[in-house]
Scaffold this active site. Sequence first.
Site, short mmCIF file in Angstrom:
data_model
loop_
_atom_site.label_atom_id
_atom_site.label_comp_id
_atom_site.label_asym_id
_atom_site.label_seq_id
_atom_site.Cartn_x
_atom_site.Cartn_y
_atom_site.Cartn_z
N GLU A 59 -1.29 -7.65 7.38
CA GLU A 59 -0.12 -7.44 8.06
C GLU A 59 0.19 -8.22 9.33
O GLU A 59 -1.04 -8.56 9.97
CB GLU A 59 0.11 -6.13 8.29
CG GLU A 59 1.66 -5.57 8.70
CD GLU A 59 2.63 -5.88 8.13
OE1 GLU A 59 2.93 -7.15 7.61
OE2 GLU A 59 3.28 -5.12 7.46
N HIS A 96 0.76 -1.10 -0.09
CA HIS A 96 0.02 -0.02 -0.05
C HIS A 96 0.94 1.14 -0.23
O HIS A 96 2.02 1.07 0.37
CB HIS A 96 -0.93 0.08 1.04
CG HIS A 96 -0.28 0.04 2.71
ND1 HIS A 96 0.32 1.30 3.17
CD2 HIS A 96 0.03 -1.08 3.52
CE1 HIS A 96 1.12 0.75 4.30
NE2 HIS A 96 0.92 -0.43 4.37
#
Length: 217
Positions: free
Chosen positions: A83, A9
């Site tokens: 994550e 990202h």
Amino acid sequence: MALFYLVRHGQTEWNLAGKMQGQEDSPLTELGREQAAASATELQDVAFTHCYHSPLGRTQDTAKILLKGRTGIELQPSPDFIEIGFGIWEGTKNKRADHEVVRSETERELHNFWFAPDIFKGAPETGEDFYQLQARLYNGVEKLMEKHSKTDTVLIVSHCAAIRAFLNKCIGREIKEFWALPKTEPASISIVRWDQGQTPEVLRYSGHDISELAQFA
């Protein structure tokens, strides 16, 4: 064989503030959107057939920018690509340089996270270590490899440690060397080619051609 493009990202507000983010979320900054747009331009000639992203907003927003103007590609969230969790550390400022020396027992795991990843036991209140993270990511991509045809080109939008965990396993790097290779920068692009029954082949590691990694051996 299937081609996988793994993109981190773009920069977020917490990245800018130096905060540990993990499975918490913060919005993309203007720079983060520009980073994603730059990667979109780089990938404009890649004919993606599918897109998966972690369930967090920062990866979904990055995926939307990467695929802007394209039709027929559904953005599919997958927990496989979230994550590693930072537990009670999430939202705190814990830079690598601050934990080179173990100053107290309460900070030992933060030291291990950065400097001894092979014995890191997981952040408080989450428990996922790097071995578990690596297995989760590898298994997640393997499921996609088995699901999609040999002609599919799959976009996966994920996170720094998550992408690194998968790539390191593909190239045979040990967990103790988790942080040794170039940083997975915001919106950086990695490419993996994977044919069923074969070992995945990393073509690009966090924006670096695989041939460039020899200098970090």
